[in-house]
Design a protein around this motif. Structure first.
Motif, PDB file in Angstrom:
ATOM      1  N   MET A   1       1.082  -1.446  -0.139  1.00 48.58           N
ATOM      2  CA  MET A   1       0.240   0.051  -0.161  1.00 48.58           C
ATOM      3  C   MET A   1       0.457   1.374  -0.181  1.00 48.58           C
ATOM      4  O   MET A   1       1.964   2.184   0.702  1.00 48.58           O
ATOM      5  N   ASN A   2       0.583   2.179  -1.094  1.00 47.19           N
ATOM      6  CA  ASN A   2       1.178   3.346  -0.880  1.00 47.19           C
ATOM      7  C   ASN A   2       0.342   4.773  -0.982  1.00 47.19           C
ATOM      8  O   ASN A   2      -1.031   4.440  -1.222  1.00 47.19           O
ATOM      9  N   PHE A   3       0.848   5.712   0.770  1.00 45.66           N
ATOM     10  CA  PHE A   3       0.731   6.271   1.448  1.00 45.66           C
ATOM     11  C   PHE A   3       0.787   7.528   1.221  1.00 45.66           C
ATOM     12  O   PHE A   3       1.658   8.299   1.709  1.00 45.66           O
ATOM     13  N   TYR A   4       0.449   8.814   0.890  1.00 42.90           N
ATOM     14  CA  TYR A   4       0.788  10.158   0.115  1.00 42.90           C
ATOM     15  C   TYR A   4       0.500  10.601   0.527  1.00 42.90           C
ATOM     16  O   TYR A   4      -0.671  10.839   1.288  1.00 42.90           O
ATOM     17  N   GLY A   5       0.460  11.687   1.525  1.00 39.91           N
ATOM     18  CA  GLY A   5       0.633  12.863   2.420  1.00 39.91           C
ATOM     19  C   GLY A   5       1.486  13.812   2.471  1.00 39.91           C
ATOM     20  O   GLY A   5       2.447  14.286   1.700  1.00 39.91           O
ATOM     21  N   LEU A   6       1.242  14.303   3.579  1.00 43.72           N
ATOM     22  CA  LEU A   6       2.729  15.391   4.496  1.00 43.72           C
ATOM     23  C   LEU A   6       2.227  15.818   5.410  1.00 43.72           C
ATOM     24  O   LEU A   6       2.243  14.864   6.728  1.00 43.72           O
ATOM     25  N   LYS A   7       3.841  15.446   6.055  1.00 44.16           N
ATOM     26  CA  LYS A   7       3.975  15.468   7.316  1.00 44.16           C
ATOM     27  C   LYS A   7       3.514  15.811   8.251  1.00 44.16           C
ATOM     28  O   LYS A   7       3.152  15.834   9.360  1.00 44.16           O
ATOM     29  N   ASN A   8       3.596  17.293   8.193  1.00 38.95           N
ATOM     30  CA  ASN A   8       2.231  18.152   8.470  1.00 38.95           C
ATOM     31  C   ASN A   8       1.250  18.464   9.002  1.00 38.95           C
ATOM     32  O   ASN A   8       0.110  18.860   9.430  1.00 38.95           O
ATOM     33  N   CYS A   9       0.743  17.298   8.305  1.00 33.08           N
ATOM     34  CA  CYS A   9      -0.987  16.897   8.194  1.00 33.08           C
ATOM     35  C   CYS A   9      -1.553  16.803   9.205  1.00 33.08           C
ATOM     36  O   CYS A   9      -0.910  15.488   9.252  1.00 33.08           O
ATOM     37  N   ASP A  10      -2.042  17.350   9.962  1.00 37.70           N
ATOM     38  CA  ASP A  10      -2.835  16.037  10.571  1.00 37.70           C
ATOM     39  C   ASP A  10      -3.675  15.067  10.830  1.00 37.70           C
ATOM     40  O   ASP A  10      -3.978  13.941  11.551  1.00 37.70           O
ATOM     41  N   THR A  11      -4.281  15.345   9.392  1.00 39.49           N
ATOM     42  CA  THR A  11      -5.354  13.884   9.193  1.00 39.49           C
ATOM     43  C   THR A  11      -4.786  12.861   8.461  1.00 39.49           C
ATOM     44  O   THR A  11      -4.668  11.519   9.012  1.00 39.49           O
ATOM     45  N   CYS A  12      -3.044  13.172   7.477  1.00 46.17           N
ATOM     46  CA  CYS A  12      -2.504  12.207   7.735  1.00 46.17           C
ATOM     47  C   CYS A  12      -1.902  11.572   9.228  1.00 46.17           C
ATOM     48  O   CYS A  12      -1.210  10.371   9.080  1.00 46.17           O
ATOM     49  N   ARG A  13      -1.761  12.457   9.642  1.00 47.86           N
ATOM     50  CA  ARG A  13      -0.682  11.961  11.266  1.00 47.86           C
ATOM     51  C   ARG A  13      -2.136  10.779  11.873  1.00 47.86           C
ATOM     52  O   ARG A  13      -1.522   9.793  12.471  1.00 47.86           O
ATOM     53  N   ILE A  14      -2.864  11.768  12.200  1.00 48.59           N
ATOM     54  CA  ILE A  14      -3.990  10.855  12.965  1.00 48.59           C
ATOM     55  C   ILE A  14      -4.469   9.208  11.655  1.00 48.59           C
ATOM     56  O   ILE A  14      -4.118   8.298  12.326  1.00 48.59           O
ATOM     57  N   ALA A  15      -4.323   9.026  10.275  1.00 51.94           N
ATOM     58  CA  ALA A  15      -4.161   8.003   9.673  1.00 51.94           C
ATOM     59  C   ALA A  15      -3.155   6.933  10.138  1.00 51.94           C
ATOM     60  O   ALA A  15      -3.389   6.491   9.661  1.00 51.94           O
ATOM     61  N   MET A  16      -1.855   7.911   9.634  1.00 54.01           N
ATOM     62  CA  MET A  16      -1.296   6.736   9.747  1.00 54.01           C
ATOM     63  C   MET A  16      -0.605   5.828  11.355  1.00 54.01           C
ATOM     64  O   MET A  16      -0.420   5.173  11.808  1.00 54.01           O
ATOM     65  N   LYS A  17      -1.253   7.046  12.207  1.00 59.75           N
ATOM     66  CA  LYS A  17      -0.915   6.654  13.718  1.00 59.75           C
ATOM     67  C   LYS A  17      -2.279   5.049  13.812  1.00 59.75           C
ATOM     68  O   LYS A  17      -1.728   3.885  14.240  1.00 59.75           O
ATOM     69  N   GLU A  18      -3.477   5.541  13.163  1.00 60.04           N
ATOM     70  CA  GLU A  18      -4.906   4.352  12.875  1.00 60.04           C
ATOM     71  C   GLU A  18      -3.563   2.611  12.611  1.00 60.04           C
ATOM     72  O   GLU A  18      -4.216   2.326  12.881  1.00 60.04           O
ATOM     73  N   LEU A  19      -3.568   2.855  10.989  1.00 55.03           N
ATOM     74  CA  LEU A  19      -2.792   2.602  10.214  1.00 55.03           C
ATOM     75  C   LEU A  19      -1.625   1.518  11.203  1.00 55.03           C
ATOM     76  O   LEU A  19      -1.487   0.605  11.066  1.00 55.03           O
ATOM     77  N   ASP A  20      -0.992   1.872  11.640  1.00 54.88           N
ATOM     78  CA  ASP A  20       0.432   1.983  12.391  1.00 54.88           C
ATOM     79  C   ASP A  20       0.314   1.013  13.610  1.00 54.88           C
ATOM     80  O   ASP A  20       0.012  -0.076  13.584  1.00 54.88           O
ATOM     81  N   ALA A  21      -1.518   1.600  14.754  1.00 57.35           N
ATOM     82  CA  ALA A  21      -1.736   0.416  15.436  1.00 57.35           C
ATOM     83  C   ALA A  21      -2.671  -0.603  15.506  1.00 57.35           C
ATOM     84  O   ALA A  21      -2.236  -1.991  15.781  1.00 57.35           O
ATOM     85  N   ALA A  22      -2.985  -0.800  13.325  1.00 53.40           N
ATOM     86  CA  ALA A  22      -3.609  -1.762  13.267  1.00 53.40           C
ATOM     87  C   ALA A  22      -2.181  -3.072  12.716  1.00 53.40           C
ATOM     88  O   ALA A  22      -2.772  -3.338  11.631  1.00 53.40           O
ATOM     89  N   GLY A  23      -1.220  -2.331  12.649  1.00 54.93           N
ATOM     90  CA  GLY A  23      -0.967  -3.366  12.312  1.00 54.93           C
ATOM     91  C   GLY A  23      -0.411  -3.444  10.552  1.00 54.93           C
ATOM     92  O   GLY A  23       0.014  -4.508   9.897  1.00 54.93           O
ATOM     93  N   ILE A  24      -0.693  -2.206  10.015  1.00 53.18           N
ATOM     94  CA  ILE A  24      -0.621  -2.231   9.034  1.00 53.18           C
ATOM     95  C   ILE A  24       0.528  -1.584   7.427  1.00 53.18           C
ATOM     96  O   ILE A  24       0.861  -0.964   8.596  1.00 53.18           O
ATOM     97  N   ALA A  25       0.958  -2.365   6.877  1.00 61.20           N
ATOM     98  CA  ALA A  25       2.339  -1.889   6.234  1.00 61.20           C
ATOM     99  C   ALA A  25       2.212  -0.991   5.358  1.00 61.20           C
ATOM    100  O   ALA A  25       1.159  -0.866   4.234  1.00 61.20           O
ATOM    101  N   TYR A  26       2.553   0.129   5.050  1.00 63.38           N
ATOM    102  CA  TYR A  26       2.892   1.125   3.949  1.00 63.38           C
ATOM    103  C   TYR A  26       4.095   1.347   3.592  1.00 63.38           C
ATOM    104  O   TYR A  26       4.998   2.097   4.240  1.00 63.38           O
ATOM    105  N   ALA A  27       3.961   2.451   2.181  1.00 59.66           N
ATOM    106  CA  ALA A  27       5.665   2.886   2.369  1.00 59.66           C
ATOM    107  C   ALA A  27       4.675   4.807   2.393  1.00 59.66           C
ATOM    108  O   ALA A  27       3.711   5.136   1.497  1.00 59.66           O
ATOM    109  N   TYR A  28       5.387   4.970   2.478  1.00 55.48           N
ATOM    110  CA  TYR A  28       4.539   6.819   3.346  1.00 55.48           C
ATOM    111  C   TYR A  28       5.678   7.833   2.128  1.00 55.48           C
ATOM    112  O   TYR A  28       6.934   7.587   1.050  1.00 55.48           O
ATOM    113  N   ILE A  29       4.885   8.416   1.155  1.00 57.72           N
ATOM    114  CA  ILE A  29       5.374   9.061   0.254  1.00 57.72           C
ATOM    115  C   ILE A  29       4.725  11.035   0.843  1.00 57.72           C
ATOM    116  O   ILE A  29       3.610  11.173   0.573  1.00 57.72           O
TER     117      ILE A  29
END
Length: 113
Positions: free
Chosen positions: A1-29
């Motif tokens: 899975m590819n995850f396109y976002g911005l480091k300073n985007c609150d929505t992206c941070r929330i999404a990454m935190k939830e994906l990480d908590a669920a153990g879902i691997a992704y490539a961050y771009i």
């Protein structure tokens, strides 16, 4: 899975935190630092269209000229606009297989990534 976002985007941070908590691997771009290849952007435009892809509430959008805003209605011009201003892309954009998901609304969160 590819995850396109911005480091300073609150929505992206929330999404990454939830994906990480669920153990879902992704490539961050990072769309600003890494950019998005023209072919990828073109595919998003074809599949999603400007209405779902362009963040018209962003500061970047508000700072565009009226001519630049009007160009968002033409797919060829939209590609150039998004390449020059990657922060116009609604975030996050998640690619998984043939699926493209924009944002982190409930319908995206309920996907079985």
């Amino acid at each position: 899975m590819n995850f396109y976002g911005l480091k300073n985007c609150d929505t992206c941070r929330i999404a990454m935190k939830e994906l990480d908590a669920a153990g879902i691997a992704y490539a961050y771009i990072d769309v600003r630092a890494d950019g998005v290849p023209a072919g990828t952007l073109s595919g998003w435009i074809d599949q999603m269209g400007a209405d779902k892809l362009v963040n018209r509430r962003s500061t970047t959008w508000r700072n565009l000229t009226e001519a630049e805003k009007a160009s968002a209605e033409d797919n060829a011009k939209l590609l150039s606009l998004l390449q020059a201003n990657p922060t116009l892309i609604k975030r996050p954009v998640i690619e998984q297989g043939a699926g493209i998901y924009v944002g982190w609304q409930e319908y995206v969160q309920s996907r079985n990534f």
